[in-house]
Design a protein around this motif. Sequence first.
Motif, PDB file in Angstrom:
ATOM      1  N   THR A   1       0.861  -1.180   0.000  1.00  0.00           N
ATOM      2  CA  THR A   1       0.000   0.000   0.000  1.00  0.00           C
ATOM      3  C   THR A   1       0.897   1.230   0.000  1.00  0.00           C
ATOM      4  OG1 THR A   1      -1.594  -1.182   1.416  1.00  0.00           O
ATOM      5  CG2 THR A   1      -1.875   1.200   1.194  1.00  0.00           C
ATOM      6  N   GLU A   2       0.781   2.042  -1.019  1.00  0.00           N
ATOM      7  CA  GLU A   2       1.547   3.295  -1.112  1.00  0.00           C
ATOM      8  C   GLU A   2       3.033   3.091  -0.811  1.00  0.00           C
ATOM      9  OE1 GLU A   2      -0.182   6.947   0.292  1.00  0.00           O
ATOM     10  OE2 GLU A   2      -2.162   6.031   0.414  1.00  0.00           O
ATOM     11  N   GLY A   3       3.568   2.001  -1.308  1.00  0.00           N
ATOM     12  CA  GLY A   3       4.993   1.750  -1.152  1.00  0.00           C
ATOM     13  C   GLY A   3       5.405   1.102   0.155  1.00  0.00           C
ATOM     14  N   ILE A   4       4.443   0.699   0.968  1.00  0.00           N
ATOM     15  CA  ILE A   4       4.746  -0.003   2.217  1.00  0.00           C
ATOM     16  C   ILE A   4       4.299  -1.450   2.040  1.00  0.00           C
ATOM     17  CG2 ILE A   4       4.480  -0.061   4.718  1.00  0.00           C
ATOM     18  CD1 ILE A   4       5.719   2.569   3.529  1.00  0.00           C
ATOM     19  N   LYS A   5       5.254  -2.371   2.152  1.00  0.00           N
ATOM     20  CA  LYS A   5       4.988  -3.793   1.954  1.00  0.00           C
ATOM     21  C   LYS A   5       4.805  -4.467   3.313  1.00  0.00           C
ATOM     22  CE  LYS A   5       7.284  -7.892   0.056  1.00  0.00           C
ATOM     23  NZ  LYS A   5       8.525  -8.335  -0.609  1.00  0.00           N
ATOM     24  N   VAL A   6       3.730  -5.220   3.452  1.00  0.00           N
ATOM     25  CA  VAL A   6       3.438  -5.971   4.673  1.00  0.00           C
ATOM     26  C   VAL A   6       3.308  -7.443   4.305  1.00  0.00           C
ATOM     27  CG1 VAL A   6       1.839  -6.302   6.598  1.00  0.00           C
ATOM     28  CG2 VAL A   6       2.247  -3.993   5.705  1.00  0.00           C
ATOM     29  N   SER A   7       4.143  -8.280   4.935  1.00  0.00           N
ATOM     30  CA  SER A   7       4.093  -9.728   4.718  1.00  0.00           C
ATOM     31  C   SER A   7       3.850 -10.415   6.054  1.00  0.00           C
ATOM     32  CB  SER A   7       5.415 -10.231   4.125  1.00  0.00           C
ATOM     33  OG  SER A   7       5.656  -9.627   2.881  1.00  0.00           O
ATOM     34  N   VAL A   8       2.996 -11.443   6.042  1.00  0.00           N
ATOM     35  CA  VAL A   8       2.623 -12.137   7.273  1.00  0.00           C
ATOM     36  C   VAL A   8       2.701 -13.639   7.060  1.00  0.00           C
ATOM     37  CG1 VAL A   8       0.865 -12.412   9.057  1.00  0.00           C
ATOM     38  CG2 VAL A   8       0.971 -10.273   7.765  1.00  0.00           C
TER      39      VAL A   8
ATOM     40  N   VAL B   1       5.268 -10.676  11.295  1.00  0.00           N
ATOM     41  CA  VAL B   1       4.978  -9.611  10.339  1.00  0.00           C
ATOM     42  C   VAL B   1       6.275  -8.911   9.957  1.00  0.00           C
ATOM     43  CG1 VAL B   1       3.713  -7.456   9.941  1.00  0.00           C
ATOM     44  CG2 VAL B   1       2.712  -9.226  11.393  1.00  0.00           C
ATOM     45  N   GLU B   2       6.458  -8.711   8.659  1.00  0.00           N
ATOM     46  CA  GLU B   2       7.566  -7.896   8.174  1.00  0.00           C
ATOM     47  C   GLU B   2       6.987  -6.696   7.433  1.00  0.00           C
ATOM     48  OE1 GLU B   2      11.701  -8.045   5.590  1.00  0.00           O
ATOM     49  OE2 GLU B   2      10.458  -9.847   5.721  1.00  0.00           O
ATOM     50  N   ILE B   3       7.363  -5.498   7.887  1.00  0.00           N
ATOM     51  CA  ILE B   3       6.921  -4.244   7.282  1.00  0.00           C
ATOM     52  C   ILE B   3       8.146  -3.638   6.595  1.00  0.00           C
ATOM     53  CG2 ILE B   3       5.891  -1.977   7.695  1.00  0.00           C
ATOM     54  CD1 ILE B   3       5.009  -3.285  10.479  1.00  0.00           C
ATOM     55  N   SER B   4       8.053  -3.403   5.291  1.00  0.00           N
ATOM     56  CA  SER B   4       9.186  -2.878   4.516  1.00  0.00           C
ATOM     57  C   SER B   4       8.815  -1.545   3.896  1.00  0.00           C
ATOM     58  CB  SER B   4       9.583  -3.860   3.414  1.00  0.00           C
ATOM     59  OG  SER B   4       9.925  -5.113   3.969  1.00  0.00           O
ATOM     60  N   ASN B   5       9.709  -0.580   4.035  1.00  0.00           N
ATOM     61  CA  ASN B   5       9.515   0.744   3.444  1.00  0.00           C
ATOM     62  C   ASN B   5      10.153   0.776   2.065  1.00  0.00           C
ATOM     63  OD1 ASN B   5       9.301   3.401   2.768  1.00  0.00           O
ATOM     64  ND2 ASN B   5      10.400   4.209   4.545  1.00  0.00           N
TER      65      ASN B   5
ATOM     66  N   SER C   1      11.119   8.680   4.844  1.00  0.00           N
ATOM     67  CA  SER C   1      11.041   8.012   6.147  1.00  0.00           C
ATOM     68  C   SER C   1       9.594   7.927   6.601  1.00  0.00           C
ATOM     69  CB  SER C   1      11.841   8.795   7.196  1.00  0.00           C
ATOM     70  OG  SER C   1      13.181   8.926   6.790  1.00  0.00           O
ATOM     71  N   ILE C   2       9.264   6.812   7.278  1.00  0.00           N
ATOM     72  CA  ILE C   2       7.913   6.631   7.815  1.00  0.00           C
ATOM     73  C   ILE C   2       8.005   6.215   9.278  1.00  0.00           C
ATOM     74  CG2 ILE C   2       6.884   5.979   5.602  1.00  0.00           C
ATOM     75  CD1 ILE C   2       6.913   3.021   6.777  1.00  0.00           C
ATOM     76  N   GLN C   3       6.902   6.411   9.984  1.00  0.00           N
ATOM     77  CA  GLN C   3       6.778   5.881  11.342  1.00  0.00           C
ATOM     78  C   GLN C   3       5.439   5.181  11.458  1.00  0.00           C
ATOM     79  OE1 GLN C   3       7.076   8.633  14.661  1.00  0.00           O
ATOM     80  NE2 GLN C   3       7.490   6.936  16.052  1.00  0.00           N
TER      81      GLN C   3
ATOM     82  N   GLU D   1      13.498   4.013   7.637  1.00  0.00           N
ATOM     83  CA  GLU D   1      14.088   4.810   6.563  1.00  0.00           C
ATOM     84  C   GLU D   1      13.825   4.084   5.239  1.00  0.00           C
ATOM     85  OE1 GLU D   1      15.267   7.764   7.173  1.00  0.00           O
ATOM     86  OE2 GLU D   1      15.124   7.532   9.344  1.00  0.00           O
ATOM     87  N   PRO D   2      13.986   4.779   4.112  1.00  0.00           N
ATOM     88  CA  PRO D   2      13.796   4.108   2.823  1.00  0.00           C
ATOM     89  C   PRO D   2      14.642   2.836   2.738  1.00  0.00           C
ATOM     90  CG  PRO D   2      14.005   6.465   2.499  1.00  0.00           C
ATOM     91  CD  PRO D   2      14.302   6.202   3.957  1.00  0.00           C
ATOM     92  N   GLY D   3      14.010   1.737   2.321  1.00  0.00           N
ATOM     93  CA  GLY D   3      14.707   0.462   2.170  1.00  0.00           C
ATOM     94  C   GLY D   3      14.791  -0.369   3.432  1.00  0.00           C
ATOM     95  N   GLU D   4      14.395   0.171   4.583  1.00  0.00           N
ATOM     96  CA  GLU D   4      14.467  -0.582   5.834  1.00  0.00           C
ATOM     97  C   GLU D   4      13.204  -1.390   6.080  1.00  0.00           C
ATOM     98  OE1 GLU D   4      17.475   1.995   8.670  1.00  0.00           O
ATOM     99  OE2 GLU D   4      15.327   2.178   9.021  1.00  0.00           O
ATOM    100  N   SER D   5      13.346  -2.424   6.930  1.00  0.00           N
ATOM    101  CA  SER D   5      12.223  -3.277   7.323  1.00  0.00           C
ATOM    102  C   SER D   5      12.186  -3.397   8.829  1.00  0.00           C
ATOM    103  CB  SER D   5      12.363  -4.674   6.716  1.00  0.00           C
ATOM    104  OG  SER D   5      12.282  -4.618   5.316  1.00  0.00           O
ATOM    105  N   HIS D   6      11.012  -3.700   9.344  1.00  0.00           N
ATOM    106  CA  HIS D   6      10.823  -3.989  10.766  1.00  0.00           C
ATOM    107  C   HIS D   6      10.078  -5.315  10.851  1.00  0.00           C
ATOM    108  CE1 HIS D   6      10.197  -3.341  15.043  1.00  0.00           C
ATOM    109  NE2 HIS D   6       8.951  -3.708  14.865  1.00  0.00           N
TER     110      HIS D   6
END
Length: 128
Positions: free
Chosen positions: A6-13, A35-39, A44-46, A77-82
């Motif tokens: 969604t809008e450049g934010i990838k969510v995988s579960v 869950v992996e959230i990738s920017n 930058s996003i929060q 930050e751009p390219g980072e994942s949580h």
Amino acid sequence: MVTAITEGIKVSVETVYQPEYSNPANEHFMFAYRVEISNLTDYSIQLLRRQWFIFDSNNTTREVEGEGVVGLQPVLEPGESHVYVSGCNLKSDIGSMRGNYTVQNLIQDLTFKVEIPEFQLVVPYKLN
């Protein structure tokens, strides 16, 4: 594994049934989900908030809403994942979850919703 962007934010579960924490005789079925959230954007996003809809095959639906994920409001930050792991209990052996995150674009100070794709919570013996 299920994935949505969604809008450049990838969510995988991905999910795993937890038999050691379950008690089927007492209608208690425990599942873990990762869950992996990738920017994938160039800003930058929060992650500010989460909202879950939990469906149980016994015809109940629960909503869980609150700040962050597992006590954190990560900045990516751009390219980072949580990545984080959490859990959900059901009263039946089949269910599903879906939801959304509220994310803030830290450059433009805008918030938007990111889809958490629907994923299944199924005890393995139900898959045969």
